[in-house]
Design a protein around this motif. Structure first.
Motif, mmCIF file in Angstrom:
data_model
loop_
_atom_site.group_PDB
_atom_site.id
_atom_site.type_symbol
_atom_site.label_atom_id
_atom_site.label_comp_id
_atom_site.label_asym_id
_atom_site.label_seq_id
_atom_site.Cartn_x
_atom_site.Cartn_y
_atom_site.Cartn_z
ATOM 1 N N GLY A 61 25.928 39.032 31.697
ATOM 2 C CA GLY A 61 26.575 37.793 32.122
ATOM 3 C C GLY A 61 26.768 37.761 33.631
ATOM 4 N N SER A 62 27.183 38.894 34.186
ATOM 5 C CA SER A 62 27.402 38.950 35.636
ATOM 6 C C SER A 62 26.115 38.682 36.400
ATOM 7 C CB SER A 62 27.939 40.317 36.038
ATOM 8 O OG SER A 62 29.250 40.466 35.592
ATOM 9 N N PRO A 66 28.286 26.271 36.919
ATOM 10 C CA PRO A 66 26.991 26.679 36.356
ATOM 11 C C PRO A 66 26.900 28.182 36.159
ATOM 12 C CG PRO A 66 26.684 25.484 38.422
ATOM 13 C CD PRO A 66 28.141 25.580 38.202
ATOM 14 N N ALA A 67 27.455 28.941 37.096
ATOM 15 C CA ALA A 67 27.403 30.401 36.969
ATOM 16 C C ALA A 67 28.058 30.847 35.669
ATOM 17 C CB ALA A 67 28.079 31.049 38.171
ATOM 18 N N ILE A 68 29.251 30.289 35.402
ATOM 19 C CA ILE A 68 29.976 30.737 34.209
ATOM 20 C C ILE A 68 29.269 30.284 32.937
ATOM 21 C CG2 ILE A 68 32.126 30.437 32.946
ATOM 22 C CD1 ILE A 68 33.532 30.345 35.657
ATOM 23 N N GLY A 119 32.138 38.420 32.406
ATOM 24 C CA GLY A 119 31.222 38.825 33.468
ATOM 25 C C GLY A 119 31.011 37.714 34.475
ATOM 26 N N GLY A 120 30.804 36.488 33.968
ATOM 27 C CA GLY A 120 30.624 35.344 34.861
ATOM 28 C C GLY A 120 31.840 35.124 35.742
ATOM 29 N N LEU A 121 33.034 35.277 35.136
ATOM 30 C CA LEU A 121 34.258 35.081 35.926
ATOM 31 C C LEU A 121 34.406 36.159 36.990
ATOM 32 C CD1 LEU A 121 36.876 33.972 33.295
ATOM 33 C CD2 LEU A 121 36.183 32.708 35.314
ATOM 34 N N LEU A 122 34.043 37.399 36.614
ATOM 35 C CA LEU A 122 34.120 38.468 37.611
ATOM 36 C C LEU A 122 33.270 38.120 38.830
ATOM 37 C CD1 LEU A 122 33.908 41.878 35.716
ATOM 38 C CD2 LEU A 122 35.754 41.046 37.159
ATOM 39 N N VAL A 123 32.056 37.592 38.551
ATOM 40 C CA VAL A 123 31.177 37.191 39.644
ATOM 41 C C VAL A 123 31.788 36.038 40.423
ATOM 42 C CG1 VAL A 123 29.025 36.019 40.079
ATOM 43 C CG2 VAL A 123 29.048 38.061 38.713
#
Lengths: 421, 343
Positions: free
Chosen positions: A105-106, A122-124, A289-293
């Motif tokens: 996800g990241s 979009p990333a998330i 993972g997306g949120l971490l990014v």
């Protein structure tokens, strides 16, 4: 099919079904769940205050956890653990490779930031989707076995992803250095950056790093945009997990845990349910993972190492597998220890035991020191073992036992969460 | 041909370590039915037994050497190991040089004690709990053991050399009748392989040819009946746990010259050893040993440059790939017994 599952639901868990049948449903939640949800909303929204109880400059200020970076980690790893709990807590399948989905996800998220836009949406979204697809593949294969074999299979997949991300896939993953957005990246949806500006993650212009500080007397409270974005996502994720726990689907997952054979005898195949649970929990991991990014705009392969998978297992078990709030508590506790406990050094200990005679002071420092600072993992391991040995229901069970001691005889069923079994 | 032999040799030392750890895991699983995630930590503790012994042997005291002076003109102080005082310089040197092999004598009792204490103190209480709980509690124990070692020995790898006699490489090619200089192989790795083979042979012989071993095998097949015959099978299984711990410890002791021990080396091996056990078949000792060597050799072959040109990164994932294929096609593993771990 639905009739059957409903029947199953009513017969198997009176506590949950009474919640669903009661007339006062708000947002699809029974009164007890609504209370819990409301409590969690209030706590997360007021976290900048609640986690900063000690004034600046006081000796206790080091225990303040109300700084943006740590608060973001609380909610993000809370999401990760909630997702893991949907798989492990409900179906009993112990995955030792969940960090792979977080990592995938990241990577997906950071590529959206590099190619599309620095907007986090979009990333998330993409990180959830990609992690979901990856979880579908891994789950389809791994779920053909159960028990220890399932754990080993997921572990094997996660270690494979980690090794590949570290070596062969370096063009995609950045290998050892990892990835982060660069000024030269295309970002086709964003306009050109101003000269000298660096790409920052934002939500329609609201930068994740933005925030304001509020000074009240000696207290300094930080309200961070990134934290609140992550917190809202976490609340949505938490709400969804309550709905899953209380749904007929959740009942089926519990049935898988309690007795797969019996489930098969009733003519139902457990596979679609477990696979769905696996994919959902993989998507939760991808979301984390997306949120971490979105918060710190960088990825490294070590995020997928199996110790990271082990960490989410620790979080879920510590808090209480199969309970609603447990995983979030466990994630909070571990991240708190990792960031706060690990900072305490010998000087601080000497201050604490200052009041003792010198000999005793040194003795106490020597006794306590192995368990804090760099040795915080030791404390974690001991707590974890104690929880597994004495409190299989985790901290939530501990809390319930303590609460039960205070109001013994009154109402035995007043506990706020229902364990899975 | 030379290249193939070289890769087989390369695979054997890692394969020996896998086989030893996997055999210990299988012993514990086959006798007590417990999935021991702390087994890698036992391997690591064994390695640190060697570190400890070599530190004990080199304990020294300062002596003023009247014949030499330091750069300020004062008499030079030199550290003299106590071993010199007791055994004389030559013997003392030899003892210090042979610290790693000597550690075997030191590690066996220590590991057996650790194993028995672990079984009686902790694992005993988990027989009736689900496998997931056993995995979790031993996982926690592994963390604790790691951190204790880290507290005493620090986080950095500690180089622990092999005895001088084994420290160099030898030309295996010439010895086997090939062209000289083709197959150069470190002697210690050969020693490790031979040692592993001996340990494995001893364990098998112990189980196969002694009364104790016969009772243990009977207990593995049907614990209840053995208990009904008036045999205290629990006591024997506890001893088997100690032996399994000792095997893991010995694997660790002898591995120290190959990889400098650090506190998380056990976990790295554990993950692979579990894969080995599963490939070999849960509860099958020959399966664990066979799979250990097999996977070690396969891994070595996957690291050939010719292979990596075609499939880059294969050496990193080959073991897991093999495990996935085997688990899906032969769910019981290569030599798994029927009815073991089949929920």
């Amino acid at each position: 099919m639905t009739d059957q599952t409903e029947q199953h639901a009513t017969s198997a868990a009176p506590a949950a079904s009474s919640a669903t049948q009661s007339s006062t449903k708000v947002l699809g939640l029974g009164p007890k769940d609504f209370k819990l949800m409301f409590l969690v909303v209030v706590l997360t929204m007021a976290a900048p205050f609640l986690l900063n109880p000690f004034p600046e400059g006081s000796a206790m200020a080091q225990f303040n956890a109300g700084y943006p970076d740590l608060m973001q980690r609380f909610v993000i790893f809370g999401i990760f653990a909630i997702g893991f709990n949907i798989l492990f807590g409900l179906t009993g399948y112990l995955s030792f490779g969940h960090a792979a989905f977080l990592g995938v996800g990241s990577y997906a998220g950071i590529w959206m930031m590099k190619l599309l836009t620095m907007n986090v949406i979009p990333a998330i979204v993409v990180s959830v989707a990609v992690a979901g697809v990856f979880a579908l593949i891994v789950g389809y294969i791994s779920l053909r076995r159960s028990g220890i074999y399932f754990s080993i299979l997921t572990l094997a997949f996660a270690q494979m992803s980690y090794s590949l991300a570290y070596s062969v896939l370096t063009p995609i993953t950045g290998g050892e250095t990892g990835l982060q957005p660069k000024v030269a990246d295309p970002r086709i949806l964003d306009g050109a950056l101003e000269a000298g500006a660096s790409p920052r993650a934002n939500l329609f212009g609201l930068e994740m790093g933005a925030g304001f500080e509020w000074q009240v007397g000696n207290w300094l409270f930080t309200f961070n945009a990134g934290y609140y974005v992550a917190a809202v996502v976490m609340l949505v994720a938490f709400y969804l997990s309550i709905r899953i726990f209380r749904s007929p689907f959740g009942m089926m997952l519990r049935a898988v845990k309690s007795n797969q054979q019996r489930l098969s005898y009733t003519g139902l195949s457990p596979k679609p349910y477990t696979l769905a649970a696996f994919v959902i929990s993989g998507m939760y991991a991808g979301l984390a993972g997306g949120l971490l990014v979105a918060m710190d705009t960088q990825v490294g392969a070590e995020r997928m190492f199996w110790t990271a998978s082990g960490e989410v297992v620790l979080m879920t078990i510590l808090g209480g597998a199969g309970t609603l709030i447990g995983p979030v508590l466990g994630a909070g506790l571990i991240k708190y220890m990792e960031n706060i406990l690990s900072k305490i050094n010998k000087d601080i200990l000497h201050e604490w035991f200052f009041f003792l005679p010198d000999g005793f002071e040194n003795l106490m420092v020597e006794l306590v020191y192995p368990f804090i600072g760099k040795g915080w993992h030791l404390t974690l391991g001991i707590i974890f073992m104690l929880v597994v040995i004495f409190l299989p229901g985790g901290l939530v069970e501990g809390g319930q036992k303590i609460a039960g001691m205070f109001k013994r005889g009154k109402d035995a069923d007043a506990s706020k969460t229902t364990p899975a079994e | 041909m030379e290249a193939i032999i070289l890769q087989i040799l390369n695979g054997l030392d890692k394969g020996s370590a896998y086989a030893l750890i996997a055999m210990g895991l299988t012993l514990i699983f086959g006798t007590l039915g417990v999935v021991n995630f702390a087994h890698g930590a036992l391997f690591m503790v064994g390695a640190f037994c060697a570190v400890t012994l070599s530190r004990i042997l080199t304990l020294s005291h300062e002596v003023v050497d009247p014949t030499r002076t330091d750069f300020l003109g004062n008499p030079l102080k030199v550290d003299v190991p106590y071993a010199y005082d007791w055994f004389g310089q030559a013997t003392g040197d030899a003892i210090i040089d042979w610290a790693v092999p000597l550690s075997i004598l030191f590690a066996v009792p220590v590991m057996i004690i650790i194993g028995v204490v672990m079984e009686r103190g902790l694992i005993k209480h988990f027989y009736k709990r689900p496998h997931a709980d056993q995995i979790l509690v031993t996982f926690g124990l592994a963390i604790v053991l790691q951190e204790v070692i880290k507290y005493f020995y620090g986080a950095n790898p500690i180089p622990t050399p092999a005895p001088q006699a084994f420290a160099s490489s030898m030309d295996m090619g010439a010895a086997l009748g090939f062209e000289a200089g083709q197959i150069i192989y470190p002697i210690w790795r050969l020693v490790y392989f031979v040692f592993a083979a001996i340990v494995i042979g001893c364990v098998f012989a112990f189980l196969q040819f002694t009364t104790f071993g016969m009772v243990v095998r009977a207990g593995m097949a049907d614990r209840e009946t053995v208990g009904l015959l008036g045999i205290n099978i629990d006591k024997r299984f506890t001893i088997m746990f100690g032996i399994a711990a000792a095997v893991a410890g010995l694997a660790g002791v002898m591995y120290t010259p190959i990889t400098s021990p650090n506190y998380h080396m056990g976990m790295d091996f554990l993950v692979l050893s579990f894969v080995v056990v599963v490939v070999g078949g849960m509860g099958s000792l020959p399966g664990a040993v066979l799979a250990g060597f097999l996977l070690g050799v396969i891994e070595a072959f996957a690291s050939l440059p010719q292979v990596l040109d075609v499939l880059p990164g294969l050496n990193q994932i080959i073991i897991f790939l093999v495990a996935i294929v085997i688990l899906l096609t032969r769910p019981r593993g290569l030599m798994g017994r029927k009815g073991v771990m089949e929920e």
